[in-house]
Design an enzyme around this catalytic site. Structure first.
Site, short mmCIF file in Angstrom:
data_model
loop_
_atom_site.label_atom_id
_atom_site.label_comp_id
_atom_site.label_asym_id
_atom_site.label_seq_id
_atom_site.Cartn_x
_atom_site.Cartn_y
_atom_site.Cartn_z
N LYS A 212 44.29 1.43 -17.78
CA LYS A 212 43.53 1.12 -18.99
C LYS A 212 43.14 2.39 -19.73
CE LYS A 212 39.53 -1.01 -18.44
NZ LYS A 212 38.69 -2.21 -18.19
N GLU A 218 45.62 8.63 -9.53
CA GLU A 218 46.65 8.12 -8.63
C GLU A 218 47.87 7.64 -9.42
OE1 GLU A 218 43.44 7.37 -8.30
OE2 GLU A 218 42.88 7.14 -6.18
N GLY A 269 39.50 -4.47 -14.55
CA GLY A 269 40.75 -4.40 -13.81
C GLY A 269 40.96 -5.58 -12.89
N ARG A 270 39.91 -5.95 -12.14
CA ARG A 270 40.06 -7.03 -11.17
C ARG A 270 40.16 -8.40 -11.83
NH1 ARG A 270 35.34 -4.34 -11.06
NH2 ARG A 270 33.37 -5.42 -11.39
N GLU A 356 34.13 -6.01 -5.22
CA GLU A 356 33.89 -5.01 -6.26
C GLU A 356 32.95 -5.58 -7.33
OE1 GLU A 356 37.33 -3.42 -8.42
OE2 GLU A 356 36.48 -1.43 -8.20
N HIS A 387 46.39 -17.32 15.32
CA HIS A 387 46.82 -16.58 16.51
C HIS A 387 46.26 -15.17 16.50
CE1 HIS A 387 49.86 -19.42 18.18
NE2 HIS A 387 49.74 -19.91 16.96
N LYS A 502 35.18 9.82 -6.41
CA LYS A 502 36.10 10.49 -7.34
C LYS A 502 35.62 11.90 -7.65
CE LYS A 502 37.59 6.46 -10.04
NZ LYS A 502 37.67 5.88 -11.40
#
Lengths: 526, 526
Positions: A212, A218, A269-270, A356, A387, A502
């Site tokens: 954005k 990253e 973002g999410r 978040e 399991h 950060k």
């Protein structure tokens, strides 16, 4: 008059905490149990249903929850959000992700444009681009068709789109709408990009760079990694890359990209799977029509979230029951358990979406709250989870509420009959059995084989996982998280908690450290 | 004289609960913090180190933990286990997974054989078989080499081997020991098997059917699914399948398989990665030498678990700190956060290992315990998690202890320099920064940007993720879980909690249901 008040200041919350706890081992037994399963269900969009019979609620609890919904003004707050109020107060931003798939209320103008028109325009631009790629009108420099799309993004630019891609990959193959394989590069670990690049034919790959701000370290690092690979293959990177970003980002008008598609600051973002962030990769992979169906499903579910009657609003109801479990019953975590291998990464997406958004200790005015907020969210697909960690869920010392998801039909349709049942029937039989096992338990004189029961769950049931039901499912959880944020009186739309790490990481890379940070840096050879 | 006593009956536990809580924001600041990072570290096998400076411990806490280790007789109980006592009291079984990679104590005879010899024999048989496959001496019916190996198993027959395969895939490719691609089919969802089969060349695939009892319904169902696919391709299934099972299982001497390799009842599924369960698929994928190195790493770490001095026993220390966090500080969950994309599924394996072993409410004598036992375990690789659920970890209302893992070097070695640092340096800088951010926090007048700190973490640091360090890492967590089970006085080696769901699922499939179970079955169209 809308008021933002802390949960523990609401009269209805105090009343809720006095309602007698439902004993699932009793109410879920016998014919009473059968009646509950029929009664405590509410329709969702696209033929889905939210069934909460195995939650610790009865008519008394539900009446108290309805009062809480009203006193907390959940519907009014949702209306404020979709009508364009600055609900993300921390960052002073509108919250408009619903508008990427429909318009629930007033037209909202921001940045000088009508926002619904803006999102539709981006969707159309992506559709046009994807159609041209599929038709061979947009190709690599050699005039050859692209066969693979690679999303480069992290967090919300990765988890949601990746989970949606995996959810629909086999459906698209079965329904002949599969256009291109998609891959994802997210981690700054160089082995992530290197492994993905080694697995594809870069000459026929188109890369979608998603950031954005255009400054996510990253993602920019992985972009360079990919550009190096393209250059080493003798290719012109600018003919292999598109950007999804905001119009004000440095990526927006760069010659480095074939095209740029836009999101904006009003899409967290999410919450961005239904925006250009999900749109580009999913339209390229499955065709724009499939992405449009996905948006339709989400839009239909959003409409149900408008219902003021909690019993006809699955998102509000799910949110209220979750807050009851968290703040009255005191359960610390929630497991998301889809009985569908295609939803293998859906829990990871919900983990971000929920933790978040609601992992906060201060209310929307920056004051500390005196109650717990968002729980830990985790999960894996059933039957695999059975399991694995279900042992703790059945017999551990903590109670973990469960969110099951199941579909009557598989996506691919190939199946096998063993011991008189298909695999799909076995899959469904297992989720039905688990709900009852968790709720009712089973007494045994050997305490090691004793099941106390009283472990609450809900289930969302559908015919098939397809673009529309997936959209509805996504919107359900997005809106549930939003309503819970309203109840806790927190801002679910910022993420200040990611900043400190950060800042310190930058100091490490600049060798501007002392104390413990310097020693850790030395130990890690930075 | 060895005694099995509940945690809350131990004098040393009462003393531990009175030790003053360490304030990480203070002790991790300045030069004191630097000293802690240097001091609170203990070497592990293969050059790894377990650093616990950012845990809420100081010399007082450690002294109390050492007393607890002694009073709980942790070393004696481990010795009883590896010397062949029936430590799995519920199922009345020995617990011998350590013996798949070495011999820590006495020779143990069971089922009429020396067990160490038995495990070595199976390893050698697998090595011989894998070498013949790689050499083209064992081929498909057309005399062509196998190129792909597919493991069919669920739970412990899936999660561990899959996580280990992913952990070493890129390492093996880089180091020229990569032999065959591996795939995994686990879920009874028919779309799982169908999707894997669509992604491979069945004519050149060898399938490993893994089921200790030979009766696991999901696995047998998927075997049939695969056999149908082989038959439809005109292939003889018995030329494409091997079995990993116990010698008493119906699969052991069947003509349906090219070969059968054996485990036994003394290896729990979640502890079986170093047995034939991991051995067959990993030896086929990477060569027997790589699998042997993996075992060597695990064996080296096991030896450290023998140290009676807790400070030189990373597994015992990690276990004790975890119990302190769970039972004294009251934290409900633990996150496992590897800064290594190759460890993407390692947290899912640890989730089973830990939650299935220690998610129990009764002690080893079948009496209810009055304290909490195993926590919820979850995790994703960093840096991805940072852009997802770390918000809650930093600023949420619950404190979640963290287990970081980091390596100085990447596996593949391809990297890119952006803003004066490589991706690998950025990866490492992030984990260093996170530890300090969680521990120290950062005060801000804007409470929304305030970080309280005091959030404990540990980190395991190594040079590189390779077969030996992976083995050491695996053994670390296996032994940690074992020691915690001793502390909680529970049987970590059975899993009675998975039984009720199985029984009820069978009833659903037999249409032998009533009440709630019948209505759920109807809703799911079974």
């Amino acid at each position: 008059m809308m008021e933002w008040k802390n949960l523990d200041t609401l009269t209805s919350f105090e009343e809720l905490s006095k309602v007698a706890e439902v004993d699932l081992t009793k109410v879920m037994s016998g014919e009473n149990g059968a009646e509950r399963v029929k009664k405590y269900s509410t329709p969702m969009a696209e033929g889905l249903a939210y069934n909460y019979a195995a939650k610790k609620v009865d008519d008394n609890t539900l009446a108290a929850l309805a009062k809480l919904a009203e006193e907390a003004q959940l519907s009014e707050k949702f209306a404020a959000l979709y009508n364009g109020e600055v609900v993300n107060t921390g960052e002073k931003r509108l919250v408009l992700h619903h508008m990427t798939r429909g318009q629930l209320g007033d037209a909202v103008e921001a940045d000088g444009v009508d926002k619904r028109s803006f999102y539709v325009e981006q969707q159309n631009r992506i559709a046009d681009f994807a159609n041209k790629v599929h038709a061979g009108e947009i190709t690599n420099a050699a005039g050859e068709k692209f066969t693979t799309v690679v999303q480069i993004g992290i967090g919300g630019s990765d988890l949601g789109p990746r989970a949606m891609y995996l959810a629909l990959e086999n459906w698209a193959k079965k329904n002949n709408t599969f256009k291109m394989e998609a891959k994802f590069i997210s981690n700054v670990d160089p082995d992530d990009a290197a492994a993905v690049l080694a697995s594809i034919d870069v000459a026929h790959s188109i890369f979608v760079l998603v950031s954005k701000s255009g400054t996510t370290l990253e993602t920019l690092t992985n972009e360079s990694f990919v550009k190096d690979a393209l250059k080493n293959a003798g290719l012109d990177a600018s003919k292999h890359m598109i950007a999804v970003t905001s119009e004000t980002s440095p990526l927006a008008k760069s010659d480095d990209y074939l095209a740029a598609f836009f999101m904006d600051d009003y899409i967290g973002g999410r919450f961005s799977s239904t925006s250009a962030v999900g749109g580009a990769v999913l339209s390229l992979a499955f065709g724009p029509e499939v992405f449009a169906q996905f948006l339709d499903g989400a839009a239909e579910e959003d409409k149900l979230s408008l219902n003021k009657n909690m019993l006809e609003n699955p998102e509000m109801l799910d949110a209220l029951i979750g807050v009851y479990e968290r703040n009255v019953l005191g359960y610390p975590a929630t497991a998301v358990l889809p009985y569908s291998q295609a939803l293998s990464r859906f829990p990871a997406h919900l983990q971000q979406l929920d933790m978040e958004s609601n992992g906060k200790s201060v209310n929307r005015f920056g004051e500390s709250v005196n109650y717990v907020t968002g729980p830990v969210i985790f999960g894996e697909p059933g039957t695999n989870g059975q399991h694995s960690f279900y042992q703790l869920l059945h017999q551990g010392t903590d109670i973990v509420p469960l969110q099951f998801i199941g579909f009557k039909n598989s996506q691919i349709g190939t199946d096998v009959v063993i011991q008189d049942s298909t695999s799909q029937q076995k899959l469904c039989a297992n989720v039905a059995a688990q709900i009852v096992a968790f709720a009712c338990g089973k007494a045994d004189d050997d305490r090691n084989k004793n099941f106390e029961g009283g472990r609450p769950s809900s289930i969302i049931i559908g015919e098939e996982l397809n673009p529309k039901t997936l959209g509805a499912l996504l919107a359900h959880f997005e809106n549930k998280v939003m309503f819970q944020g309203f109840l806790w009186n927190i801002n679910s739309f910022d993420q200040e908690g990611v900043q400190l790490g950060k800042v310190l990481a930058k100091r490490v890379l600049a060798h501007d450290t002392d104390g413990a940070l310097k020693v850790y840096s030395d130990l890690l050879n930075i």
